[in-house]
Enzyme design. Structure first.
Site, PDB file in Angstrom:
ATOM      1  N   PHE A 188      13.509  14.108  10.102  1.00  0.00           N
ATOM      2  CA  PHE A 188      12.196  13.560  10.431  1.00  0.00           C
ATOM      3  C   PHE A 188      12.331  12.424  11.445  1.00  0.00           C
ATOM      4  O   PHE A 188      11.531  12.311  12.385  1.00  0.00           O
ATOM      5  CB  PHE A 188      11.511  13.072   9.156  1.00  0.00           C
ATOM      6  CG  PHE A 188      10.094  12.631   9.376  1.00  0.00           C
ATOM      7  CD1 PHE A 188       9.176  13.464   9.990  1.00  0.00           C
ATOM      8  CD2 PHE A 188       9.671  11.376   8.968  1.00  0.00           C
ATOM      9  CE1 PHE A 188       7.856  13.069  10.199  1.00  0.00           C
ATOM     10  CE2 PHE A 188       8.366  10.958   9.168  1.00  0.00           C
ATOM     11  CZ  PHE A 188       7.465  11.812   9.788  1.00  0.00           C
TER      12      PHE A 188
ATOM     13  N   SER B  57       0.862  -1.179   0.000  1.00  0.00           N
ATOM     14  CA  SER B  57       0.000   0.000   0.000  1.00  0.00           C
ATOM     15  C   SER B  57       0.893   1.222   0.000  1.00  0.00           C
ATOM     16  O   SER B  57       2.080   1.140   0.332  1.00  0.00           O
ATOM     17  CB  SER B  57      -0.952  -0.004   1.210  1.00  0.00           C
ATOM     18  OG  SER B  57      -0.229  -0.125   2.426  1.00  0.00           O
TER      19      SER B  57
ATOM     20  N   GLU C 151       1.325   5.641   0.714  1.00  0.00           N
ATOM     21  CA  GLU C 151       0.831   6.885   1.306  1.00  0.00           C
ATOM     22  C   GLU C 151       1.244   8.069   0.436  1.00  0.00           C
ATOM     23  O   GLU C 151       2.383   8.167  -0.005  1.00  0.00           O
ATOM     24  CB  GLU C 151       1.404   7.070   2.714  1.00  0.00           C
ATOM     25  CG  GLU C 151       0.943   8.375   3.376  1.00  0.00           C
ATOM     26  CD  GLU C 151       1.562   8.572   4.748  1.00  0.00           C
ATOM     27  OE1 GLU C 151       1.153   7.854   5.675  1.00  0.00           O
ATOM     28  OE2 GLU C 151       2.465   9.442   4.873  1.00  0.00           O
TER      29      GLU C 151
ATOM     30  N   ASP D 289      -0.103  15.773  14.604  1.00  0.00           N
ATOM     31  CA  ASP D 289       0.981  16.625  15.086  1.00  0.00           C
ATOM     32  C   ASP D 289       0.446  18.002  15.438  1.00  0.00           C
ATOM     33  O   ASP D 289      -0.418  18.533  14.734  1.00  0.00           O
ATOM     34  CB  ASP D 289       2.065  16.771  14.019  1.00  0.00           C
ATOM     35  CG  ASP D 289       2.741  15.453  13.693  1.00  0.00           C
ATOM     36  OD1 ASP D 289       2.896  14.634  14.615  1.00  0.00           O
ATOM     37  OD2 ASP D 289       3.094  15.243  12.519  1.00  0.00           O
TER      38      ASP D 289
END
Length: 288
Positions: free
Chosen positions: A210, A7, A9, A101
């Site tokens: 990140f 899958s 994102e 966030d």
């Protein structure tokens, strides 16, 4: 090695150029027949309307199963559930439910006075509001706000108990990180799918920043490898090799489903998928 199910994102575009890039990304990856694609929600809910538009457009035009991210940040319960119902009205009932966030420059997450207080609260609200398939986040490396790794696993179990069907993990650099987490989840009585999240590294410095923000451990060997690759101009080759090896190790350890964070740049994800045996599925039509 059996090819995994995958899958992908994406994040919602914020300009015309970014819209074309998203569509190009979808065109490149759609032939790999992902079991679903997801669209993110910006920090502080900043891309709320863009996410809604991207989800509706992808669902209508791509033919792919689409999951919409939804967070608790800067919205009342009524506003958040209204967005979920908008997704459902557009034909999208798969939700990735996250606390979200906090806005940039803030001192951490503060619930809206009339909003959902946590991801668990959001999951319960979605379960009561409609027939949604709810996915959630998970952290193989300890979440920066968690007391320890045990607390992360306990919180994930509460998410499943609240109504989640699957967890998608934050990215990590070594397969053993995921295997330890998977074992801890099983020991805690979690019997629903925990799918590893994979980040093909398009930009090493950005990925490292990140990772530091979200508590992902960066092994010294990865730092050394990218520093050397940058000097030699071999970053893409290294990124593909590291990512493909990580995925191969996961598959050897019993993983059969992977979730890729594409950053709307499909080439490395495509190349890694091809290396794993995930290749375009072609159908012949109108053959005499």
């Amino acid at each position: 090695m059996t090819a995994p199910t995958v899958s992908f994102e994406f994040f919602p575009p914020q300009s015309l150029e970014a819209s074309f890039r998203l569509w190009d990304t979808v065109q490149v990856l759609a032939p790999l027949q992902p079991r679903f694609v997801s669209v993110t929600y910006g920090a502080g809910g900043t891309t709320r309307d863009l996410t809604r538009e991207a989800v509706a457009t992808l669902h209508k035009s791509s033919g792919l199963p689409v999951a919409a991210h939804l967070t608790c940040v800067n919205a009342t319960r009524a506003e958040t559930l209204a967005i979920a119902q908008d997704f459902a009205a557009a034909g999208v009932t798969d939700i990735v439910a996250l606390r979200g966030d906090p806005p940039k420059g803030s001192n951490g997450f503060v619930p809206h006075p009339d909003g959902f207080a946590s991801s668990i609260d959001l999951i319960e609200g979605l379960r009561e509001a409609g027939d949604f398939n709810i996915r959630v986040g998970a952290y193989p490396d300890t979440h920066p706000e968690a007391a320890d790794a045990t607390a992360d696993v306990s919180y994930l179990k509460r998410k499943f108990d609240a109504g989640a069907s699957e967890a998608l993990t934050q990215f990590f650099f070594e397969a053993d990180t995921f295997f330890r987490f998977r074992d801890a989840c099983e020991k805690a009585g979690i019997d629903k799918p925990v799918t590893p999240g994979i980040l093909p590294i398009e930009n090493w410095k950005g990925a490292a920043r990140f990772a530091q923000r979200c508590g992902t451990h960066i092994p010294a060997w990865v730092v050394d490898a990218f520093e050397k690759a940058e000097r030699d101009g071999r970053e893409d080759l290294l990124a593909t090799a590291i990512c493909a090896e990580l995925c191969s190790d996961l598959i050897d350890g019993g993983v059969d489903t992977l979730h890729f964070y594409t950053l709307n740049r499909p080439e490395l994800t495509r190349d890694v998928c091809h290396a794993l045996g995930v290749t375009p599925k072609l159908t012949l039509k109108n053959v005499a």
